[in-house]
Design a protein around this motif. Sequence first.
Motif, short mmCIF file in Angstrom:
data_model
loop_
_atom_site.label_atom_id
_atom_site.label_comp_id
_atom_site.label_asym_id
_atom_site.label_seq_id
_atom_site.Cartn_x
_atom_site.Cartn_y
_atom_site.Cartn_z
N TYR A 1 10.45 -5.88 -16.86
CA TYR A 1 9.25 -6.65 -17.17
C TYR A 1 8.99 -7.73 -16.13
N ILE A 2 9.98 -8.57 -15.87
CA ILE A 2 9.78 -9.69 -14.95
C ILE A 2 9.72 -9.22 -13.50
N SER A 3 10.69 -8.40 -13.10
CA SER A 3 10.79 -8.01 -11.69
C SER A 3 9.74 -6.98 -11.29
N PHE A 4 9.54 -5.96 -12.14
CA PHE A 4 8.66 -4.86 -11.75
C PHE A 4 7.21 -5.08 -12.18
N LEU A 5 6.99 -5.29 -13.47
CA LEU A 5 5.62 -5.41 -13.97
C LEU A 5 4.93 -6.68 -13.48
N LEU A 6 5.62 -7.81 -13.61
CA LEU A 6 5.01 -9.07 -13.19
C LEU A 6 5.14 -9.33 -11.70
N GLY A 7 6.00 -8.59 -11.05
CA GLY A 7 6.24 -8.84 -9.63
C GLY A 7 5.76 -7.74 -8.72
N PHE A 8 6.60 -6.74 -8.53
CA PHE A 8 6.39 -5.74 -7.49
C PHE A 8 5.11 -4.92 -7.69
N LEU A 9 4.92 -4.36 -8.88
CA LEU A 9 3.82 -3.41 -9.11
C LEU A 9 2.46 -4.04 -8.88
N GLN A 10 2.20 -5.16 -9.54
CA GLN A 10 0.88 -5.78 -9.41
C GLN A 10 0.64 -6.30 -8.00
N LEU A 11 1.71 -6.72 -7.32
CA LEU A 11 1.57 -7.22 -5.96
C LEU A 11 1.14 -6.10 -5.01
N ILE A 12 1.75 -4.94 -5.15
CA ILE A 12 1.39 -3.80 -4.31
C ILE A 12 -0.05 -3.36 -4.55
N ILE A 13 -0.44 -3.27 -5.82
CA ILE A 13 -1.80 -2.83 -6.16
C ILE A 13 -2.83 -3.79 -5.59
N ARG A 14 -2.60 -5.07 -5.76
CA ARG A 14 -3.59 -6.06 -5.32
C ARG A 14 -3.66 -6.14 -3.79
N ILE A 15 -2.53 -5.97 -3.13
CA ILE A 15 -2.54 -6.02 -1.67
C ILE A 15 -3.29 -4.82 -1.10
N ILE A 16 -2.98 -3.63 -1.60
CA ILE A 16 -3.59 -2.41 -1.06
C ILE A 16 -5.10 -2.41 -1.28
N PHE A 17 -5.53 -2.56 -2.54
CA PHE A 17 -6.96 -2.49 -2.83
C PHE A 17 -7.70 -3.74 -2.36
N GLY A 18 -7.01 -4.87 -2.31
CA GLY A 18 -7.63 -6.08 -1.79
C GLY A 18 -7.96 -5.95 -0.31
N LEU A 19 -7.04 -5.38 0.46
CA LEU A 19 -7.29 -5.18 1.89
C LEU A 19 -8.43 -4.18 2.11
N MET A 20 -8.44 -3.11 1.32
CA MET A 20 -9.50 -2.11 1.48
C MET A 20 -10.86 -2.69 1.08
N ALA A 21 -10.87 -3.53 0.04
CA ALA A 21 -12.13 -4.17 -0.35
C ALA A 21 -12.60 -5.14 0.73
N PHE A 22 -11.67 -5.85 1.33
CA PHE A 22 -12.01 -6.80 2.40
C PHE A 22 -12.61 -6.06 3.60
#
Length: 230
Positions: free
Chosen positions: A183-204
């Motif tokens: 919960y803390i390491s994967f869901l709140l950390g790694f997973l959401q960070l990867i999703i936001r970085i990838i799609f955020g860069l593409m949106a930019f």
Amino acid sequence: MSSNVTDLAKQISGIITTDIGLFILTTGLLGNILNIIVFLSLKTFRETSCAFYLTSASFANLIQLVATLFSRILITGYNIDLTQTSLFLCKLRPYVATIAPLMSISSMCFATIDQFTSLSIRWRHFNQRYIAAYLTIITLIFWCLVNIPVIIYNNITMASTNPVTWACSITNANFSLYYNRFYISFLLGFLQLIIRIIFGLMAFINVRSLRNNQVPIIRLERDKQITSMV
């Protein structure tokens, strides 16, 4: 001597937690309330599905601040911990404190993906407010069901015998391991960070490409502002 030092350290820690916590709580509540007002009042944002996700994230942040930070200030700064005496609050507080950040992160991930798809002709038809509403409701129901074990395994237990003190804590070792590792390491950390970085860069990248196209200035500025938020 050591007990005096320990007591002094606890007092200093309590003061710092209370003062800094109150500042973060005040600014956090004010900031999220202002976000909600802006997204709901301005037609430019109100018509977009991305703004709907950002509004949902702001509501989740408000709940998270009250359920976690405010209660922590009461516990640490004023020694008011109702979860030690009320089994209902012992189960409700961690349940809400678990779901709220998940909803906030999910909404931000949806907003990032939505902003990317809104700038793509192929996927633009998915950017509808009713789709955003359905997806938000389904996600909320999903997290509520998945986190039912939080209610089951949080109980009031004896923290010490001399003097006798009680604490609200997880009583299942396997669930505690899941909570800390997944919960803390994967869901709140790694997973959401990867999703936001990838799609955020593409949106930019897509927003920058709009400058070369004949796009209305209002939409261009709106997309730039929303992209910077997500």
